[in-house]
Design an enzyme around this catalytic site. Sequence first.
Site, short mmCIF file in Angstrom:
data_model
loop_
_atom_site.label_atom_id
_atom_site.label_comp_id
_atom_site.label_asym_id
_atom_site.label_seq_id
_atom_site.Cartn_x
_atom_site.Cartn_y
_atom_site.Cartn_z
N TYR A 144 6.02 3.38 1.32
CA TYR A 144 6.28 3.63 2.71
C TYR A 144 5.56 2.52 3.68
CZ TYR A 144 6.62 6.23 7.25
OH TYR A 144 6.97 6.58 8.54
N ASP A 239 0.57 -4.44 2.62
CA ASP A 239 0.57 -3.55 3.75
C ASP A 239 -0.66 -2.58 3.21
OD1 ASP A 239 2.73 -0.57 4.63
OD2 ASP A 239 0.67 -1.02 5.07
N LYS A 267 -4.26 2.65 11.06
CA LYS A 267 -5.13 3.59 10.77
C LYS A 267 -6.71 3.63 10.91
CE LYS A 267 -2.06 5.42 7.39
NZ LYS A 267 -1.49 6.86 7.93
#
Length: 428
Positions: A144, A239, A267
């Site tokens: 994702y 990613d 994050k």
Amino acid sequence: MKTTKSARLFKRALGILPGGVDSPVRAFKSVGASPLFISRAYGARLEDVDGNVFIDYVMSWGPLIHGHAPKGLVKALQRATTLGTSYGAPSPLEVELATRVRKLMPSLERVRFVSSGTEAAMSAVRVARAATGRDKIIKFEGCYHGHADAFLVQAGSGALTLGTPTSPGVTKAAAADTLLATYNNLASVERVFKANKRQVAALCVEPIAGNMGVVPPAAGFLQGLRALCDTHGALLLFDEVISGFRASAGGAQQVYGVRPDLTCLGKIIGGGLPVGAYGGRADLMELVSPAGPVYQAGTLSGNPLAMTAGIWCLDQLSPKLYKHLAVLGSRLAAGFADAAREAGVDLQVNAFGSVVTPFFTSRQVKDYASATTANTDLYARFFRGMLARGIYPPPSQFEAWFVSAAHTRRDVDKTIAAAREVMRELTQ
Ligand code: KE4
């Protein structure tokens, strides 16, 4: 456990927020429960509006490597707020945070801040397409990269959890430029490259997958991706929104010694405030406006509060912290495995440092197909049993449990004791 206030709030929320939440996985849909509304959080604890207190393993889905509201961060933000919350103009803080990012991850010769991992990933792909003049991207089933159209094709995380891997509203054209390969399977990647000669702009990968649950790369997998990208003239995009500053201070690229052309981050880089970033080779990133023609912008990109949080967060990273996280992460993983063995429950536990996923399956989990053999009903029962015992797990089989600096050995042992009880219940 009393949850009347949460239930009342959820009812109200359903009348104004789609699904009653602002991000799908929070709705507890796949674990057969109603979401708890949180009133405050501190250390490794969440407290809901009914006064229930939990040991938290979601930790805001990864940003809170130092725990909830660490004193130093609160102090830094209190001071920063008095200096203004957003300037809409450059500030020294952006230069300071970018310098820290590059020191920790030298492959990011240039950095651009945005406000989410989604923005980071979609912008990095735009740069790759501009740099190569090619349209297609390769991603992996179960990975994702946020909710931009190009990525909502067989996505992981919420999309996987909700069982709608390819989202309505994504045009055929967008999906047509996204090619799928199998994680930990270099042959599948080679096949895709060969079937799309000189058309692939970038291969996007979570170097340590977290969105089908935790799936570390097989030996040689990342090195193989680097070689295939070089052979086929495509750019390698890591990613590292989850793994960045989590797998090590330098992310997965430091652990595995593989240098991507582009990296996207999120994050931890914002310590719980909205920060994403993308960066990489200077020759690529100098294409980004206003240095170059690739347009990307953002009202709150690099805002002083988020930058303050990111600087504080990265400055607190230390070898001692990673040792603590590794010890507790492996203790938790081993505890789940022991509890399942004692109860006779089929469980595969994947872990990497401070991220862990207990998969309710007998199959070794190394990709999307094996991850989705997990028994999500069993996970849901496990989730509800743990919640009733004061543990707050991710409300999805296909997510990571996050340990932080604020978790103690006692917290982990309490969690394992609860898991022992719940696992026994699962077999009754
Ligand atoms: P955001 O747009 O949510 O900041 O980041 C998207 C993203 C990109 N890349 C990776 C590897 C990610 O894990 C994410 C977001 N992760 C999910 C959960 N695994 C966030 C939780 C949510 O969607 O509510």
